[in-house]
Scaffold this active site. Sequence first.
Site, PDB file in Angstrom:
ATOM      1  N   ASP A  33       0.628  -1.210   0.079  1.00 33.68           N
ATOM      2  CA  ASP A  33      -0.162   0.066   0.105  1.00 33.68           C
ATOM      3  C   ASP A  33       0.859   1.097   0.006  1.00 33.68           C
ATOM      4  O   ASP A  33       1.614   1.483   1.036  1.00 33.68           O
ATOM      5  CB  ASP A  33      -0.750   0.078   1.086  1.00 33.68           C
ATOM      6  CG  ASP A  33      -2.095  -1.231   1.079  1.00 33.68           C
ATOM      7  OD1 ASP A  33      -2.738  -1.016   0.193  1.00 33.68           O
ATOM      8  OD2 ASP A  33      -2.232  -1.893   2.082  1.00 33.68           O
ATOM      9  N   ASP A 173     -10.186  -5.708  -1.166  1.00 39.56           N
ATOM     10  CA  ASP A 173      -9.061  -5.051   0.014  1.00 39.56           C
ATOM     11  C   ASP A 173      -9.896  -4.662   0.874  1.00 39.56           C
ATOM     12  O   ASP A 173     -10.719  -3.700   0.996  1.00 39.56           O
ATOM     13  CB  ASP A 173      -8.307  -4.255  -0.699  1.00 39.56           C
ATOM     14  CG  ASP A 173      -7.049  -3.589   0.250  1.00 39.56           C
ATOM     15  OD1 ASP A 173      -6.946  -4.256   1.220  1.00 39.56           O
ATOM     16  OD2 ASP A 173      -6.173  -2.899  -0.372  1.00 39.56           O
TER      17      ASP A 173
END
Length: 224
Positions: A33, A173
């Site tokens: 991320d 996610d």
Amino acid sequence: MGPLIAPSILAADFARLTDEAAVVASADWLHVDVMDGHFVPNLTIGLPVVQSLLAASDIPMDCHLMIDNPDRWAPPYAEAGAYNVTFHAEATDNPVGVAHDIRTAGAKAGIGVKPGTPLNPYLDILPHFDTLLIMSVEPGFGGQAFIPEVLSKVRTVRKMVDAGELTILVEIDGGINADTIEQAAEAGVDCFVAGSAVYGAADPSAAVAALRRRAGAVSPHLRR
């Protein structure tokens, strides 16, 4: 194809990222991320850290760019050697152009949508992408609760894929654990990002295997 499990290093120990990547070597992808403090309020890591991880790990790198201006910043992650580079639909007026640049640089191209972003405006451009990332929490911080309402988006795309109208991987996610992975798999998800469910486990490698089994056991399309 079986279910793909992508541990998120957002839940890992940032002081030991190389070691944390090694303990999930059995995973299909490593989800990274990248947050810029603008598109989302949090700030994480950038290209230099990703380059170091790429040099230290053989796991295909799934870079999730939660950043402004992906037109400029997405292609360098592909050039660095990432397997898949996903940017957000909400962050650019030229998603097809960004996807083209990512693919030209050597990576798969992914497009992500926040929980509150309608999918319909983007259905026509999905053939330009390899991955659709559906956020099941608000992007920016780990450890949030799963938002089941986003599964309607998954079902929409799964119907298109099953009908032969589209070829794309559906990734989810946010809030994925031993319980929610079954809901997501039944809806039609291919790839599951899991943070705390992997790195919060006593044995992260075993957690990856357990998640893969649970998803495969309930998913009609993953058992074909």
